[in-house]
Design a protein around this motif. Structure first.
Motif, short mmCIF file in Angstrom:
data_model
loop_
_atom_site.label_atom_id
_atom_site.label_comp_id
_atom_site.label_asym_id
_atom_site.label_seq_id
_atom_site.Cartn_x
_atom_site.Cartn_y
_atom_site.Cartn_z
N ARG A 26 0.81 -1.22 0.00
CA ARG A 26 0.00 0.00 0.00
C ARG A 26 0.85 1.27 0.00
NH1 ARG A 26 -5.21 -1.67 1.36
NH2 ARG A 26 -5.83 0.24 0.27
N LYS A 72 1.86 2.96 -2.98
CA LYS A 72 1.65 3.80 -4.15
C LYS A 72 0.22 4.36 -4.13
CE LYS A 72 4.94 1.37 -7.13
NZ LYS A 72 5.14 0.66 -8.42
N GLY A 73 0.14 5.69 -4.13
CA GLY A 73 -1.16 6.34 -4.09
C GLY A 73 -1.00 7.85 -4.07
N LYS A 111 2.23 5.05 3.50
CA LYS A 111 1.25 4.09 2.98
C LYS A 111 0.20 4.82 2.15
CE LYS A 111 2.80 0.33 5.12
NZ LYS A 111 3.18 -0.92 4.44
N TYR A 112 0.65 5.50 1.10
CA TYR A 112 -0.23 6.35 0.32
C TYR A 112 -1.30 5.57 -0.43
CZ TYR A 112 3.39 9.77 1.36
OH TYR A 112 4.29 10.57 2.03
N GLY A 113 -1.10 4.30 -0.62
CA GLY A 113 -2.09 3.48 -1.30
C GLY A 113 -3.37 3.28 -0.50
#
Length: 267
Positions: free
Chosen positions: A136, A138-139, A263-265
């Motif tokens: 988590r 990629k975001g 945890k940008y996803g």
């Protein structure tokens, strides 16, 4: 001879129908507008995104302008429709909502914490994937577009929190708890007259299932648990406001976790 309505009664009946129509629109339209911007983001991403070092930020990272626009437009719409919402604010139940939100988001974050603690790398399979174990990372990350600590970075980050904590909490709880829990029980009748928070296995299973399916597959287990907790709070408190507070606190904690741990996803 058939009875006829007086002019006064006919006018009163017409006004009741108009009020009912406005109430139904107020429950659905903000969520529909919010999701319309998500569709806009997908269309723009498919047709105009340019992932190149020379690309301007608004083409390379379209979410950085779509999200703030989505936030402002939806907030204005919610403000205009505010009188149609039955929040029933209560300090007691709002405090309970905050606790429920912390517990619920703890469950939501557990899979990615387990992913790190187990030392996993790459894509997961089998039971690990089913439980939502994933990196988590990629975001949404405004540092990629504007640079860490710049004014644009902070502006984007603040708007992202307003979107998650205020707008998402309102539009989702208004739709799922205020509208759908009534609608699925009596969709052919006067469902808008049903008391808020009435317990029903039918509404629990359908609304919680739809809430789960509205999220990414990686979040299905957590969304089911979170949706179940929200349902319990809803029928206990009979307060839409408590459910909004629960959602807002959960999203606030999730956003802070995403930023602090990369945890940008998650959002």
């Amino acid at each position: 001879m058939e009875p006829t309505l007086s002019a006064h009664d006919a006018r009163a009946s017409r006004l009741r129908l108009e009020q009912t129509d406005f109430w139904i629109r107020a429950q659905i339209v903000p969520f529909a507008v919010f999701m319309g911007f998500m569709l806009l983001l997908q269309i723009f991403g498919a047709l105009f995104i340019w992932e190149h070092p020379a690309a301007p930020w608004w083409r390379h990272w379209p979410e950085q302008w779509v999200y703030p626009l989505q936030t402002v437009v939806t907030l204005v719409l919610l403000a205009r429709l505010w009188k149609y919402y039955e929040f029933r604010w209560s300090w007691k139940w709002c405090a309970a909502g905050a606790i429920f939100g912390a517990v619920g988001i703890g469950v939501w974050l557990l899979p990615t914490v387990m992913y790190d603690r187990l030392g996993l790398t790459g894509e997961t399979t089998g039971w690990q994937k089913w439980l939502g174990l994933a990196a988590r990372t990629k975001g949404f990350n405004p540092a990629e577009a504007f640079g860490e600590g710049t004014p644009a970075f902070w502006a984007a980050l603040v708007m992202r929190f307003v979107r998650a904590v205020v707008v998402v909490a309102l539009v989702e709880e208004i739709l799922w708890r205020s509208f759908m829990m009534r609608f699925v029980e009596d969709w052919e009748g006067d469902y808008w007259k049903r008391p808020f928070g009435r317990a029903s296995w039918k509404s629990y299973l359908i609304v919680t299932g739809l809430f789960m399916l509205a999220h990414a597959p990686v979040d299905y287990p957590a969304a089911f648990v979170y949706g179940s907790l929200t349902y319990v709070l809803c029928i206990w408190s009979k307060s839409l406001g408590a459910c909004v507070v629960m959602h807002g606190v959960a999203n606030l904690l999730m956003g802070l976790f995403a930023v602090v741990y990369g945890k940008y996803g998650l959002w």
